[in-house]
Scaffold this motif. Structure first.
Motif, PDB file in Angstrom:
ATOM      1  N   GLY A  38      -4.541  -1.371  15.268  1.00 44.83           N
ATOM      2  CA  GLY A  38      -3.516  -1.009  14.288  1.00 44.83           C
ATOM      3  C   GLY A  38      -3.941   0.207  13.487  1.00 44.83           C
ATOM      4  O   GLY A  38      -5.129   0.538  13.424  1.00 44.83           O
ATOM      5  N   SER A  39      -2.950   0.863  12.893  1.00 48.71           N
ATOM      6  CA  SER A  39      -3.264   2.064  12.109  1.00 48.71           C
ATOM      7  C   SER A  39      -3.398   1.686  10.633  1.00 48.71           C
ATOM      8  O   SER A  39      -2.734   0.777  10.149  1.00 48.71           O
ATOM      9  CB  SER A  39      -2.163   3.112  12.272  1.00 48.71           C
ATOM     10  OG  SER A  39      -1.161   2.871  11.327  1.00 48.71           O
ATOM     11  N   GLY A  40      -4.280   2.407   9.945  1.00 48.22           N
ATOM     12  CA  GLY A  40      -4.519   2.106   8.527  1.00 48.22           C
ATOM     13  C   GLY A  40      -3.639   2.926   7.610  1.00 48.22           C
ATOM     14  O   GLY A  40      -3.963   3.123   6.443  1.00 48.22           O
ATOM     15  N   ALA A  46      -2.390   3.499  -1.290  1.00 49.84           N
ATOM     16  CA  ALA A  46      -3.140   2.787  -2.322  1.00 49.84           C
ATOM     17  C   ALA A  46      -3.590   3.741  -3.421  1.00 49.84           C
ATOM     18  O   ALA A  46      -3.758   4.938  -3.202  1.00 49.84           O
ATOM     19  CB  ALA A  46      -4.349   2.104  -1.689  1.00 49.84           C
ATOM     20  N   SER A  47      -3.814   3.177  -4.592  1.00 50.61           N
ATOM     21  CA  SER A  47      -4.253   3.985  -5.746  1.00 50.61           C
ATOM     22  C   SER A  47      -5.762   4.046  -5.829  1.00 50.61           C
ATOM     23  O   SER A  47      -6.299   4.770  -6.673  1.00 50.61           O
ATOM     24  CB  SER A  47      -3.721   3.334  -7.019  1.00 50.61           C
ATOM     25  OG  SER A  47      -4.284   2.033  -7.126  1.00 50.61           O
ATOM     26  N   GLY A  48      -6.453   3.268  -5.007  1.00 55.70           N
ATOM     27  CA  GLY A  48      -7.910   3.173  -5.109  1.00 55.70           C
ATOM     28  C   GLY A  48      -8.325   2.022  -6.016  1.00 55.70           C
ATOM     29  O   GLY A  48      -9.452   1.552  -5.946  1.00 55.70           O
ATOM     30  N   LEU A  49      -7.411   1.550  -6.861  1.00 51.84           N
ATOM     31  CA  LEU A  49      -7.706   0.403  -7.722  1.00 51.84           C
ATOM     32  C   LEU A  49      -7.545  -0.861  -6.892  1.00 51.84           C
ATOM     33  O   LEU A  49      -6.561  -0.989  -6.152  1.00 51.84           O
ATOM     34  CB  LEU A  49      -6.717   0.365  -8.891  1.00 51.84           C
ATOM     35  CG  LEU A  49      -6.754   1.588  -9.807  1.00 51.84           C
ATOM     36  CD1 LEU A  49      -5.481   1.674 -10.642  1.00 51.84           C
ATOM     37  CD2 LEU A  49      -7.976   1.523 -10.709  1.00 51.84           C
ATOM     38  N   LEU A  50      -8.493  -1.763  -7.005  1.00 51.67           N
ATOM     39  CA  LEU A  50      -8.410  -3.006  -6.236  1.00 51.67           C
ATOM     40  C   LEU A  50      -8.047  -4.140  -7.188  1.00 51.67           C
ATOM     41  O   LEU A  50      -8.877  -4.593  -7.975  1.00 51.67           O
ATOM     42  CB  LEU A  50      -9.744  -3.293  -5.526  1.00 51.67           C
ATOM     43  CG  LEU A  50     -10.300  -2.163  -4.646  1.00 51.67           C
ATOM     44  CD1 LEU A  50     -11.638  -2.570  -4.032  1.00 51.67           C
ATOM     45  CD2 LEU A  50      -9.311  -1.780  -3.545  1.00 51.67           C
ATOM     46  N   SER A 285      -0.838  -0.782  19.302  1.00 46.29           N
ATOM     47  CA  SER A 285      -0.399  -1.981  18.603  1.00 46.29           C
ATOM     48  C   SER A 285      -0.362  -3.122  19.608  1.00 46.29           C
ATOM     49  O   SER A 285      -0.347  -2.897  20.827  1.00 46.29           O
ATOM     50  CB  SER A 285       0.961  -1.774  17.945  1.00 46.29           C
ATOM     51  OG  SER A 285       1.894  -1.452  18.919  1.00 46.29           O
ATOM     52  N   VAL A 286      -0.389  -4.334  19.112  1.00 49.18           N
ATOM     53  CA  VAL A 286      -0.393  -5.506  19.991  1.00 49.18           C
ATOM     54  C   VAL A 286       1.055  -5.835  20.339  1.00 49.18           C
ATOM     55  O   VAL A 286       1.871  -6.106  19.457  1.00 49.18           O
ATOM     56  CB  VAL A 286      -1.089  -6.696  19.296  1.00 49.18           C
ATOM     57  CG1 VAL A 286      -0.958  -7.948  20.154  1.00 49.18           C
ATOM     58  CG2 VAL A 286      -2.545  -6.362  19.029  1.00 49.18           C
ATOM     59  N   ARG A 287       1.339  -5.782  21.638  1.00 50.71           N
ATOM     60  CA  ARG A 287       2.702  -6.089  22.094  1.00 50.71           C
ATOM     61  C   ARG A 287       2.841  -7.581  22.336  1.00 50.71           C
ATOM     62  O   ARG A 287       3.877  -8.176  22.090  1.00 50.71           O
ATOM     63  CB  ARG A 287       2.974  -5.305  23.382  1.00 50.71           C
ATOM     64  CG  ARG A 287       4.369  -5.435  23.946  1.00 50.71           C
ATOM     65  CD  ARG A 287       4.561  -4.522  25.146  1.00 50.71           C
ATOM     66  NE  ARG A 287       3.523  -4.671  26.153  1.00 50.71           N
ATOM     67  CZ  ARG A 287       3.463  -5.639  27.059  1.00 50.71           C
ATOM     68  NH1 ARG A 287       4.394  -6.571  27.074  1.00 50.71           N
ATOM     69  NH2 ARG A 287       2.490  -5.690  27.939  1.00 50.71           N
ATOM     70  N   GLY A 407      -2.640  -7.644  -4.814  1.00 47.71           N
ATOM     71  CA  GLY A 407      -2.583  -7.162  -3.422  1.00 47.71           C
ATOM     72  C   GLY A 407      -3.935  -7.178  -2.735  1.00 47.71           C
ATOM     73  O   GLY A 407      -4.119  -7.846  -1.709  1.00 47.71           O
ATOM     74  N   SER A 408      -4.914  -6.475  -3.294  1.00 45.87           N
ATOM     75  CA  SER A 408      -6.229  -6.434  -2.661  1.00 45.87           C
ATOM     76  C   SER A 408      -6.925  -7.779  -2.761  1.00 45.87           C
ATOM     77  O   SER A 408      -7.652  -8.180  -1.846  1.00 45.87           O
ATOM     78  CB  SER A 408      -7.107  -5.360  -3.309  1.00 45.87           C
ATOM     79  OG  SER A 408      -6.542  -4.094  -3.091  1.00 45.87           O
ATOM     80  N   GLY A 409      -6.703  -8.472  -3.875  1.00 46.22           N
ATOM     81  CA  GLY A 409      -7.336  -9.788  -4.044  1.00 46.22           C
ATOM     82  C   GLY A 409      -6.927 -10.738  -2.937  1.00 46.22           C
ATOM     83  O   GLY A 409      -7.767 -11.393  -2.309  1.00 46.22           O
TER      84      GLY A 409
END
Ligand SMILES: Cc1cc2nc3c(=O)[nH]c(=O)nc-3n(C[C@H](O)[C@H](O)[C@H](O)COP(=O)(O)OP(=O)(O)OC[C@H]3O[C@@H](n4cnc5c(N)ncnc54)[C@H](O)[C@@H]3O)c2cc1C
Length: 432
Positions: A38-40, A46-50, A285-287, A407-409
């Motif tokens: 998958g692509s990132g 993202a803002s860099g804030l986790l 991607s996974v088909r 989100g990151s949590g």
């Protein structure tokens, strides 16, 4: 589809958002052979804030200073929330490990403590988050103490306005001033982009000319805020050079997506994956995903001839609608690869509240996969779809990460918990 023999990995991670990245990292750190598909691209936003957890309950918009107190409240009030199902000690360990990996790749964060921090956003609002990049930390103190502070922006940079931020905060922070300067070497350009300027500031001469432009504007300022463009891969060095040159603490403010902090995060995570030996298929991607006894086979598309991969365990981290893990038609929501049952309102009328801004949020944002106690998504019979298929991150039901500011949590904690299960199951299989 190529007929060449498929390679077999301990674990295949489907998805390269925050959850997929965290899972691949934790798998590699446990010594598991891992492939990620998958692509990132989403991380660029993202803002860099986790964020770990800032709001609970969502309907009351109750903000928490301590994310761990917020987790305790979540466990009491909403025990089915996926983040409430990860024990706090594991959440803590997962965050420490994730942030340490980013730091090892040159993206340094402030030491993780017990508290959330308040950070200025690109529109002058205040965001509550947990892990803060070192380049943004001085802004937390400046905001908390309302220090005399200078915000600087650059003529032609459309995605960031120091004036707007200062105006929005003026009632509560009168000592916040703003100035606009020309970016050295780019004076003739009508429109500037943060990523170009970030790269330019990695050049010493450009950096020194920029510092020399800002220094006479300092006045009584005890801190300087800039758009987040202090270097791309060398942000720590560029940030330090600005602090040394200006003689006061300097902080970055995240710009609108796609942002330089997003580029840095993606770059650091990619470096971490490479250093830990994670195989990646970013263009694929996974088909299709099938299971046969103790092995899963992933059929990939996106590269000529396709590819088949085999793995002893699979982690599904395909996200929600923007990630494409969930898709919706006019009737219902579906899980995209296996057609796993999605917990969702009975009818489409139940997807949204009539008031778009209803503080309760919309039911559609809590739709997702239901997983058992070992993070295995359930099939239509209420049983785990496959003993070694795990689901993590935002595809899980019973959470609204955007409103809860988790989100990151959610991504990091569930990745940690699922990889613990993967590792345990693989050990048991090998012991047989
Ligand atoms: C604009 C924006 C700003 C954000 N800001 C913050 C922030 O400041 N702080 C914070 O903590 N969080 C932030 N987040 C949220 C954070 O990034 C989330 O944790 C995240 O979006 C959800 O992560 P995820 O990995 O579950 O899903 P996603 O990020 O959606 O990732 C899903 C992944 O699955 C892949 N995928 C889907 N289907 C397939 C398939 N068939 N085969 C292979 N791959 C597939 C996609 O390509 C993608 O890589 C932000 C998110 C957005 C969108």
């Amino acid at each position: 589809m190529s007929d060449t023999a498929a390679k077999c990995y301990d674990v295949a991670v489907i998805g390269a958002g925050m959850a997929g990245m965290a899972a691949a990292l934790f798998a590699a750190e446990r010594g598991l052979s891992c492939i990620q598909v998958g692509s990132g691209g989403g991380i660029l936003f993202a803002s860099g804030l986790l964020d770990l957890l800032a709001v609970q309950p969502v309907a009351e918009h109750r903000l928490w200073l301590s994310p761990y107190d917020a987790l305790a409240a979540l466990a009491r009030e909403q025990p089915g929330h996926p983040l409430a199902r990860v024990d706090p000690a594991s959440v803590r360990t997962a965050f420490v490990s994730f942030v340490a990996a980013l730091t090892s790749a040159g993206l340094a964060y402030a030491p993780l403590g017990e508290r959330n921090s308040n950070v200025i956003t690109s529109i002058g609002t205040v965001k509550t988050s947990y892990a803060v990049p070192l380049t943004m930390v001085a802004g937390v103190d400046a905001l908390a103490q309302r220090l005399p502070c200078l915000l600087v922006d650059f003529r032609g940079l459309r995605e960031f306005s120091a004036r707007q931020i200062a105006q929005t905060l003026s009632d509560t922070w009168p000592a916040l001033r703003h100035q606009r300067v020309d970016f050295p070497g780019f004076e003739a350009m009508p429109e500037l982009y943060a990523a170009h300027l970030a790269r330019a500031l990695e050049n010493r001469e450009t950096r020194e000319r920029t510092i020399a432009l800002i220094k006479p504007l300092l006045g009584d300022a005890r801190a300087v805020g800039l758009p987040a463009l202090l270097g791309l891969g060398q942000s720590s060095a560029v940030h330090s050079a600005f602090e040394a040159g200006l003689g006061v603490p300097v902080f970055e403010i995240p710009t609108m997506p796609t942002s330089v902090p997003g580029l840095r995060l993606l770059g650091a995570l990619e470096a971490v994956m490479s250093a830990r030996g994670v195989m990646r298929r970013q263009l694929s991607s996974v088909r299709c995903l099938s299971f046969d006894g103790s092995t899963a086979t992933l059929a990939l598309e996106g590269v000529p001839g396709g590819e088949r991969i085999q793995a002893g365990a699979v982690v599904l981290a395909t996200g929600r609608f923007s990630g494409r893990g969930l898709t919706a038609d006019r009737q219902s929501v579906r899980e995209s690869i296996l057609g796993l049952p999605v917990q969702q309102p009975a009818t489409r009328e139940g997807w949204h509240q009539s008031d778009f801004l209803d503080p309760v949020g919309h039911s559609i944002n809590r739709a997702g996969l239901v997983a058992d106690e070992a993070w295995r998504p359930l099939n239509v019979h209420g049983k785990s779809a496959w003993t070694k298929l795990f689901a993590i991150g935002s595809i899980l039901a019973d959470q609204d990460w955007m409103r809860a500011k988790c989100g990151s949590g959610l991504a990091i904690a569930t990745a940690w918990a699922a990889i613990e299960q993967v590792s345990q199951q693989l050990r048991e299989t090998q012991a047989l």
